[in-house]
Structures are given as C-alpha cells and as structure tokens.
Write a protein that holds these residues in place. Structure first.
Motif, mmCIF file in Angstrom:
data_model
loop_
_atom_site.group_PDB
_atom_site.id
_atom_site.type_symbol
_atom_site.label_atom_id
_atom_site.label_comp_id
_atom_site.label_asym_id
_atom_site.label_seq_id
_atom_site.Cartn_x
_atom_site.Cartn_y
_atom_site.Cartn_z
ATOM 1 N N UNK A 24 12.487 7.713 -29.606
ATOM 2 C CA UNK A 24 11.757 8.939 -29.879
ATOM 3 C C UNK A 24 11.168 8.920 -31.285
ATOM 4 N N UNK A 25 11.906 8.369 -32.262
ATOM 5 C CA UNK A 25 11.405 8.305 -33.629
ATOM 6 C C UNK A 25 10.142 7.460 -33.715
ATOM 7 N N UNK A 26 10.136 6.310 -33.054
ATOM 8 C CA UNK A 26 8.934 5.467 -33.088
ATOM 9 C C UNK A 26 7.764 6.164 -32.393
ATOM 10 N N UNK A 27 8.027 6.861 -31.292
ATOM 11 C CA UNK A 27 6.934 7.546 -30.596
ATOM 12 C C UNK A 27 6.325 8.621 -31.480
ATOM 13 N N UNK A 28 7.164 9.379 -32.183
ATOM 14 C CA UNK A 28 6.643 10.408 -33.091
ATOM 15 C C UNK A 28 5.844 9.753 -34.212
#
Length: 465
Positions: free
Chosen positions: A434-438
């Motif tokens: 999720x962090x990379x997607x954000x």
C-alpha cells in the motif's frame, strides 16, 4: 433536410467501413477522371474551332489585296465543299451591290463592318444545306467588308469523335476507380481488420494474451495504422498484466481471509454454546473474536485501499512533508511506546511542499513507521530524516532490526508477501504494498535497502516541484 441526413446516417451505419471506403475512393477517382475527360472535351472543341478561325483569317488575308483592287463581289457557294472557301466583298453602301445575289446573306452588321463601325466577328450560317463558319472583316482603305466562309461540319465531326473517345476513356477510368477503391480499402484496412478480429476474439474468449501481427519494417517509419496496432498490443499487454494482478489479488486475498474467517466461525460457534463454557473460557473466546474481527476489518480496508489506482484530484493540495512526518512519528510513539523514534529534518526541507493528499501520505508514513517498529528490538531506535538536495526531497525511515535478506529484497513491496522472519509477526503483508502504491500515485519513488551496520532503510523521494 433532416430526413435526408437521417437516411444518410442509416446508410453509413448499415455499410461496413471497408465498403464505405471503397465507395468513397472510387467516387473520388471517378469524379477526377470524368472531370478530366470533360475538361479535355471542351479544350479539344475550342482548339478545333480556333484552328478553323485561324484558317479563315489566313484565307481572308490571302484574298484581301485582290478584293481591294476590284469592286464588290457576290462570291459563290464553293464553301459547300470541304476545304474550299466561299469569299465575297460587300460595300457599306447598298447601292453599290453587284447585280448577282450574294452567296452569303448580308445584313446591317456586315454593312457596319464595311463602314468601320463594327469590329470583325465570326458567326455560324448554312450554305446549300451545309453548316459553315463565316469570318467578316473590313478591307483596309475601302468601305467594303470581306467575308470568308468554310464548312464547319468537319469540326463538328471531330468534336463528336473526341466526345466518344473521351467518354470511353472516362468509362474505363470509372472502372479502374472502382477496382482501385476496392484494392485501397482491402490494403489500407487490412491492419484494422486484424485489429477488429483480435478485439472480437478477446471479447469472445476474455483472453488478453492475443496480439495483432505487425508488418516487418524499419523502426520509426511505421504508418498510422501500424502505430495504432502497436498501441493496441501495448494496451493488451497492460490489460493482461492488470487481469493477472487482479487474479493474484483475489487469490491472495481469499487465501489470507480463509484463516481469520475460519477462526471467527469457530469462536462464534463456541460463543453460541456459551452456557457450557466457564467465565474464563467465555472471556477468552470473546476477546479472540474481537481481535479477529479487527484483523479482518483491517485486512478488508487495506484491500479496498489497494484497489484504488490514483488519488482523487479534488483532494490534492500542497503538503509539507516535514509536518506530516512529525505528526506520523507522534502517532507511532503512542502505538509503540517501547520504540525510540527520532526525527531529523534539514533546514532546506523544513518548509518544502509537494502536491498530494495529506491523509494518504500520512497513511504511507504510518505504514513505514509501523513496519520499522515491528522489526526493531524493544528499546531499539527508529531513525527518520527529511533532506532536500538538487531539487529532490528525500524522506528516510531506518530501523535496527534483522534487515532484509537479498532473497526477500525484490519482493518486500509485493502484496501479501511476508519474509521468513516475519511469518510469526502480526500483519497482513499489505502495508508496504500500500505504501508503494500511494507513493506512485503521488509520482514519488519508494525503495528499500539494507542499512549500513544492520537493519533496513526505506527511502521516499519526491520529484522536484
């Protein structure tokens, strides 16, 4: 008019593109061919008439001197024979007319030319039943007009022959146009036909692995249709990857949800027979049920977050990463009181701003801090920093835990991926994904690496504003 437009629209809808292109191409070439033939006809006719008039002028010039030395002449009807001129001279004064009747009719216009009041002119007449063209001009130095006539039916025959020949050429041109239109439609739309067939095959089979065959040729010199087919193949590749990622997400989510849902069902069934349980057993089952509900809720919320492709544009604003980092660290200290969080911010980075959604960036930072705290030993430090250099804003989060092995490093941002050392730790394996997607949604780059001296370090780089 609206009825005609509606009829034309229905006709276009009912005809395939190949047919419409063939008809349009054929019509365009046919119109050009017919136009050229029509223009050639008028040019040929004018040239033949012009040549006849030149012959009349030359004949008149030949006989002009002869008729200046003699009086008016009634002429003869020799012009009824091909290439034989009929010549007569007419005085301006009718009283000087010869006794014989004129071979060519004389009117006031001829008298006006003889008197110098009218310019020379050409006209069509009939002599002895034959069409002739008459040239009337004034004899210089005398009040007389000279009239020369030649048969013009030879011109009419030549014009008719030219018309027949050009009509044949035009007909052949129309047939060639039809063949050319058919060939152009088949050749030009062949890639489109392959693209349509591929799209229909994908729609029928729901298999995005199909591709359009591209013609061989030097790179950089493709035509528009080839570039369209290449773009369609690229789109199919992206679609295939998206479908594969969606299937993996569903499979991984179903696998991850199976265990907590089974535990939830077990504890729910156990609580349903609460009359047979002691107070201690009932409290233990109720606590486990609440804990598992929170885990499932967190997992479902994470999946919903991962399903988002980009940030809503109305929510984007200028955000100060330094303030967000301070807020995220304060929240992490409350969640992980046994971990020592430190913050170091450069003076140049303190006032820097980036476009983004504050709530989403806060979620990114909290995920990184939770991951670092989870792998840090009790009492161990988690170091965060924010620096600005060369127009790039870089945020780092470092822990002093076991670090990331070389085998696990390429997969730390994969969904549901959990390293061997993290299997026993709480979490769903979605935080870093999720962090990379954000980060990508904010056009930033998030990377992970082994930290010097042990532990792991995560770097978040924002592009220059």
């Amino acid at each position: 008019m609206s009825g005609r437009r509606g009829l034309g629209a229905r006709w276009r809808r009912r005809r395939p593109l190949r047919t419409r292109l063939a008809i349009a191409t054929s019509a365009a070439v046919a119109v050009v061919a017919v136009g050229i033939c029509v223009a050639a006809f008028f040019i040929t006719r004018d040239q033949m008439i012009r040549q006849l008039e030149v012959n009349l002028v030359q004949t008149g010039n030949q006989y002009a001197q002869q008729y200046r030395t003699q009086g008016p002449s009634a002429g003869d009807k020799g012009c009824q024979y091909l290439a034989v001129p009929c010549i007569q001279s007419v005085p301006a004064d009718p009283s000087r007319d010869p006794r014989e009747p004129y071979a060519l009719d004389v009117d006031d216009t001829v008298r006006a030319v003889a008197a110098g009041r009218q310019a020379p002119y050409y006209e069509e007449r009939t002599v002895a039943g034959w069409p002739v063209r008459v040239y009337t001009t004034r004899l210089r130095g005398k009040d007389m007009a000279l009239q020369v006539a030649l048969r013009s039916d030879i011109v009419d025959k030549g014009v008719r022959k030219a018309a027949v020949a050009l009509a044949g050429v035009g007909g052949v041109g129309v047939l060639l146009a039809a063949g050319l239109g058919y060939w152009v439609s088949r050749t030009g739309l062949a890639p489109v036909a392959r693209l349509t067939a591929t799209a229909e095959r994908i729609a029928a089979t729901r298999d995005a692995r199909h591709r359009i065959e591209l013609p061989a040729g030097p790179p950089g010199r493709e035509d528009e249709i080839t570039r369209l087919a290449a773009s369609f193949n690229t789109m199919l590749g992206e679609l295939e990857q998206s479908v594969a990622a969606q299937r993996r997400l569903v499979a991984d989510a179903s696998h991850e949800l199976r265990t907590p849902l089974t535990a939830l069902r077990t504890n729910a069934e156990l609580l349903a027979r609460s009359g047979r349980l002691t107070d201690t057993q009932r409290d233990r089952a109720s606590g486990a049920l609440s804990r598992q509900l929170r885990e499932v809720t967190t997992l479902v919320n994470d999946l919903i977050e991962l399903a988002r492709d980009e940030e809503p544009q109305p929510l984007v604003e200028q955000v100060r990463p330094a303030a967000l980092l301070e807020h995220a660290v304060e929240a992490a200290r409350g969640h992980w009181p046994e971990i020592d969080f430190t913050v170091r911010t450069d003076e140049a980075a303190a006032g820097a701003t980036v476009p983004g959604v504050p709530a989403r960036l806060s979620r990114l930072l909290s995920n990184l801090l939770d991951n670092a705290a989870k792998f840090s030993p009790p009492g161990g430090p988690v170091e965060t920093g924010l620096t600005a250099s060369a127009g790039v804003l870089e945020l780092t989060v470092r822990d002093h835990g076991p670090g990331i092995s070389a085998d696990d490093l390429p997969h730390v941002f994969d969904r549901f991926y959990r390293a061997e050392a993290a299997r026993a730790l709480p979490g769903s394996g979605l935080g870093l994904a999720m962090a990379r997607q954000i980060a990508r949604a904010h056009h930033a780059e998030l990377t992970a690496a082994q930290a010097p001296g042990g532990g792991a370090v995560f770097r978040l780089r924002f592009p220059a504003g």
